[in-house]
Design a protein around this motif. Structure first.
Motif, mmCIF file in Angstrom:
data_model
loop_
_atom_site.group_PDB
_atom_site.id
_atom_site.type_symbol
_atom_site.label_atom_id
_atom_site.label_comp_id
_atom_site.label_asym_id
_atom_site.label_seq_id
_atom_site.Cartn_x
_atom_site.Cartn_y
_atom_site.Cartn_z
ATOM 1 N N ILE A 90 26.709 -50.785 103.357
ATOM 2 C CA ILE A 90 27.950 -50.040 103.167
ATOM 3 C C ILE A 90 27.941 -49.358 101.808
ATOM 4 O O ILE A 90 27.530 -49.931 100.795
ATOM 5 N N MET A 91 28.405 -48.132 101.805
ATOM 6 C CA MET A 91 28.570 -47.353 100.579
ATOM 7 C C MET A 91 30.060 -47.129 100.334
ATOM 8 O O MET A 91 30.805 -46.739 101.236
ATOM 9 N N TYR A 92 30.510 -47.392 99.109
ATOM 10 C CA TYR A 92 31.882 -47.140 98.685
ATOM 11 C C TYR A 92 31.848 -45.937 97.739
ATOM 12 O O TYR A 92 31.028 -45.899 96.816
ATOM 13 N N TYR A 93 32.736 -44.977 97.929
ATOM 14 C CA TYR A 93 32.638 -43.754 97.142
ATOM 15 C C TYR A 93 33.986 -43.059 97.043
ATOM 16 O O TYR A 93 34.921 -43.333 97.806
ATOM 17 N N ASP A 94 34.094 -42.162 96.092
ATOM 18 C CA ASP A 94 35.276 -41.309 96.014
ATOM 19 C C ASP A 94 34.824 -39.895 95.634
ATOM 20 O O ASP A 94 33.758 -39.687 95.073
ATOM 21 N N TRP A 95 35.655 -38.932 95.992
ATOM 22 C CA TRP A 95 35.368 -37.535 95.690
ATOM 23 C C TRP A 95 35.848 -37.205 94.299
ATOM 24 O O TRP A 95 36.763 -37.829 93.775
ATOM 25 N N PHE A 96 35.244 -36.190 93.710
ATOM 26 C CA PHE A 96 35.737 -35.663 92.448
ATOM 27 C C PHE A 96 36.989 -34.853 92.748
ATOM 28 O O PHE A 96 36.927 -33.824 93.413
ATOM 29 N N ARG A 97 38.126 -35.314 92.269
ATOM 30 C CA ARG A 97 39.412 -34.710 92.602
ATOM 31 C C ARG A 97 39.601 -33.382 91.884
ATOM 32 O O ARG A 97 39.509 -33.308 90.665
ATOM 33 N N ASP A 122 29.194 -46.344 106.630
ATOM 34 C CA ASP A 122 28.225 -47.257 107.230
ATOM 35 C C ASP A 122 26.834 -46.630 107.093
ATOM 36 O O ASP A 122 26.515 -45.647 107.762
ATOM 37 N N LEU A 123 25.994 -47.202 106.219
ATOM 38 C CA LEU A 123 24.676 -46.638 105.968
ATOM 39 C C LEU A 123 23.672 -46.950 107.068
ATOM 40 O O LEU A 123 22.627 -46.305 107.165
ATOM 41 N N VAL A 124 23.979 -47.928 107.898
ATOM 42 C CA VAL A 124 23.074 -48.299 108.991
ATOM 43 C C VAL A 124 23.274 -47.373 110.185
ATOM 44 O O VAL A 124 22.312 -46.838 110.752
ATOM 45 N N THR A 144 19.274 -39.637 107.093
ATOM 46 C CA THR A 144 19.957 -38.634 106.294
ATOM 47 C C THR A 144 21.460 -38.821 106.411
ATOM 48 O O THR A 144 22.000 -38.885 107.505
ATOM 49 N N VAL A 145 22.100 -38.916 105.283
ATOM 50 C CA VAL A 145 23.553 -39.112 105.258
ATOM 51 C C VAL A 145 24.200 -37.826 104.771
ATOM 52 O O VAL A 145 23.943 -37.381 103.662
ATOM 53 N N ASP A 146 25.011 -37.210 105.584
ATOM 54 C CA ASP A 146 25.752 -36.020 105.209
ATOM 55 C C ASP A 146 27.235 -36.298 105.361
ATOM 56 O O ASP A 146 27.813 -36.098 106.423
ATOM 57 N N LEU A 147 27.843 -36.813 104.289
ATOM 58 C CA LEU A 147 29.245 -37.194 104.326
ATOM 59 C C LEU A 147 30.117 -35.946 104.342
ATOM 60 O O LEU A 147 29.939 -35.069 103.496
ATOM 61 N N PRO A 148 31.027 -35.821 105.294
ATOM 62 C CA PRO A 148 31.877 -34.625 105.345
ATOM 63 C C PRO A 148 32.734 -34.504 104.087
ATOM 64 O O PRO A 148 33.292 -35.486 103.606
ATOM 65 N N ILE A 154 28.123 -34.164 101.394
ATOM 66 C CA ILE A 154 27.447 -34.933 100.367
ATOM 67 C C ILE A 154 26.181 -35.529 100.967
ATOM 68 O O ILE A 154 26.226 -36.151 102.029
ATOM 69 N N ARG A 155 25.064 -35.342 100.308
ATOM 70 C CA ARG A 155 23.809 -35.917 100.783
ATOM 71 C C ARG A 155 23.421 -37.105 99.919
ATOM 72 O O ARG A 155 23.491 -37.031 98.693
ATOM 73 N N VAL A 156 23.000 -38.179 100.554
ATOM 74 C CA VAL A 156 22.612 -39.398 99.858
ATOM 75 C C VAL A 156 21.149 -39.698 100.161
ATOM 76 O O VAL A 156 20.737 -39.671 101.323
#
Length: 297
Positions: A175-182, A195-197, A152-156, A135-137
């Motif tokens: 901080i980013m709070y998120y969930d995946w599309f199940r 952790d966005l920092v 660049t944020v590439d969440l696994p 996921i790219r933010v």
């Protein structure tokens, strides 16, 4: 509470994040957006949260299902829903005057309907890019200028999961709070933290129950985290309020007679109250919504 009946011939898009803006004439309202069955156009406007009346005449927008407004200026950010504008990010002022369009930062080959979030400083958009397993933010200021210094944020991406569904960012952009599309597998919705920092994963924040599905994530100016949760099989709906440490401060039970819980958004004149957006079942396919303000005591 206000009940809004969609204009004839249009269907409310469920995925849009109901957003609160302050109009230039000091009239407050909630953004609504609807589908006109066109391949490229949606319709948006401003609804009075008390009466449900339309305050601003609906206007045509690029095809979108996700948008959010900034708390001070009322500037609005939308993402393109699908081809040919998938990957486009649009920025408007609080009178729906187009400020900027970014056609290159997000991918036209990525996830449909990229979700959006807002902090005290930036708009954010998140998107799964096909073939990247991540996921790219990205983020922009409230006038639509890309923050080129943002790491660049590439969440696994977990195996078998194909997109990000909901996310929220703390006011200070840490901080980013998120969930995946199940996908269609019997696994629980998990709210994760990033952790966005330092650009690293943090410990998981919340795991939903077996029948529960996360509908929205909202972080207020006090860094309290609100999760909208639906249990459709048992007809149960609730909003949980957490502090940053992950402690549940309040559980708000939502009346199922008012319809399905779809989204939550901040209060108009403060960040203490919030609104719940519900979709009514009766009459069927009526596309009516109730906005409920709940004050935290």
């Amino acid at each position: 509470d206000a009940v809004f009946t969609n204009p004839p011939g249009r269907n409310i898009i469920f995925y849009f994040r109901a957003s609160v803006i302050d109009m230039p004439d000091n009239v407050n309202g909630l953004i609504w957006i609807s589908d006109d069955d066109s391949s490229t156009i949606t319709v948006a406007g401003i609804v009075d949260p008390v009466t449900g009346a339309i305050l601003e005449n609906p206007i045509g927008l690029p095809k979108t299902e996700n948008g959010v407004s900034e708390r001070t200026t009322g500037h609005i950010c939308f993402t393109g829903k699908s081809s040919p504008i998938l990957g486009n990010v649009y920025f408007y002022d609080n009178e729906f005057t187009l400020l900027a369009t970014d056609t290159t930062t997000l991918s036209s080959a990525g996830q449909l309907n990229p979700p959006v979030a807002v902090s005290d400083n930036f708009f954010y958009a998140a998107q799964y890019v096909s073939g990247s397993s991540a996921i790219r933010v990205r983020r922009w200021d409230f006038d639509g200028v890309l923050d080129a210094t943002f790491v660049t944020v590439d969440l696994p991406l977990p195996s078998g999961w194909d997109r990000i569904s909901n996310f929220g960012v703390t006011p200070d952009d840490t901080i980013m709070y998120y969930d995946w599309f199940r996908p269609a597998v019997p696994t629980a919705d998990v709210v994760k933290r990033w952790d966005l920092v330092n650009d690293v994963a943090l410990t998981d924040f919340y795991t939903a129950g077996n029948k529960e599905r996360l509908k929205d994530i909202y972080v207020n100016t006090a860094s309290h985290i609100f999760l909208g949760i639906s249990n459709i099989p048992d007809n149960l709906y609730k909003v949980l309020r957490f502090n940053a440490a992950g402690t549940i401060l309040n559980t708000y039970t939502i009346d199922p007679d008012d319809g399905f819980l779809d989204h939550i958004c901040p209060g108009i004149n403060d960040q203490v109250s919030f609104w719940v957006w519900q979709h009514l079942e009766d009459p069927a396919d009526s596309s009516r919504f109730i906005y409920t303000m709940i004050e935290i005591l």
